[in-house]
Design a protein around this motif. Structure first.
Motif, PDB file in Angstrom:
ATOM      1  N   SER A  85      78.063  34.110  36.803  1.00 40.98           N
ATOM      2  CA  SER A  85      78.788  35.372  36.736  1.00 40.98           C
ATOM      3  C   SER A  85      77.904  36.442  37.366  1.00 40.98           C
ATOM      4  CB  SER A  85      79.062  35.727  35.283  1.00 40.98           C
ATOM      5  OG  SER A  85      79.419  37.080  35.154  1.00 40.98           O
ATOM      6  N   ASP A  86      78.519  37.518  37.851  1.00 41.40           N
ATOM      7  CA  ASP A  86      77.715  38.621  38.367  1.00 41.40           C
ATOM      8  C   ASP A  86      76.870  39.256  37.265  1.00 41.40           C
ATOM      9  OD1 ASP A  86      79.742  39.943  36.994  1.00 41.40           O
ATOM     10  OD2 ASP A  86      80.412  41.110  38.705  1.00 41.40           O
ATOM     11  N   THR A 115      82.866  37.193  40.544  1.00 38.18           N
ATOM     12  CA  THR A 115      82.778  38.650  40.552  1.00 38.18           C
ATOM     13  C   THR A 115      84.009  39.262  41.206  1.00 38.18           C
ATOM     14  OG1 THR A 115      81.393  40.531  41.207  1.00 38.18           O
ATOM     15  CG2 THR A 115      81.541  38.712  42.762  1.00 38.18           C
ATOM     16  N   ASP A 117      83.226  42.303  42.570  1.00 40.17           N
ATOM     17  CA  ASP A 117      82.435  43.314  43.273  1.00 40.17           C
ATOM     18  C   ASP A 117      81.724  42.699  44.479  1.00 40.17           C
ATOM     19  OD1 ASP A 117      80.813  45.392  44.065  1.00 40.17           O
ATOM     20  OD2 ASP A 117      79.689  45.516  42.188  1.00 40.17           O
TER      21      ASP A 117
END
Length: 144
Positions: A85-86, A115, A117
């Protein structure tokens, strides 16, 4: 957490406070996992059941859990693929954690970052990963 094996409902579960951009099954299809692979996973509990099923009994899911110094204690070149995960960027010592993940990946091993982003791409480039592709809800990198 969701019931094991219930991927239809798991796909609607949020991860780290964000709605899932695509379903769990769609995400797993992008990963191109195959039986017998060793896959590392960090901060993506919603994907672990599907990853374990995809690699089968001859493969292995390794949880990437860094210690307080950012070291997840992974063997060098032991992973075919890593999925994170980010949120890994918000851990203490994210650069050290990414360096350990990079060394744990086999040459040409893929790192997928869950993500929404795309601006974080440069953080993974700086850690020595080469950008490959942008998928819905995922960034894909490769270890050169």
């Amino acid at each position: 957490m969701f019931p094991v094996g219930n991927l239809r409902y798991a796909s609607r579960m949020p991860f780290w406070g964000q709605p899932a951009p695509i379903s769990i099954n769609q995400t797993l299809a992008v990963l191109h996992l195959s039986p017998g692979q060793v896959v590392g996973a960090a901060l993506v509990p919603e994907l672990e059941t599907g990853i374990a099923a995809a690699v089968g009994p001859r493969g292995r899911l390794v949880r990437i859990e860094p210690d307080t110094e950012g070291d997840p204690h992974l063997q060098v070149a032991s992973l075919h693929t890593a999925v994170v995960s980010d949120a890994v960027l918000r851990l203490p010592f994210p650069e050290r954690t990414l360096a350990h993940i990079r060394s744990a990946l086999r040459p040409e091993g893929h790192l997928f970052v869950r993500t929404n982003d795309s601006s974080i791409e440069s953080r993974f480039d700086a850690a020595g990963f080469d950008f490959v592709a942008r998928h819905p809800g995922l960034l894909e990198f490769v270890r050169p």
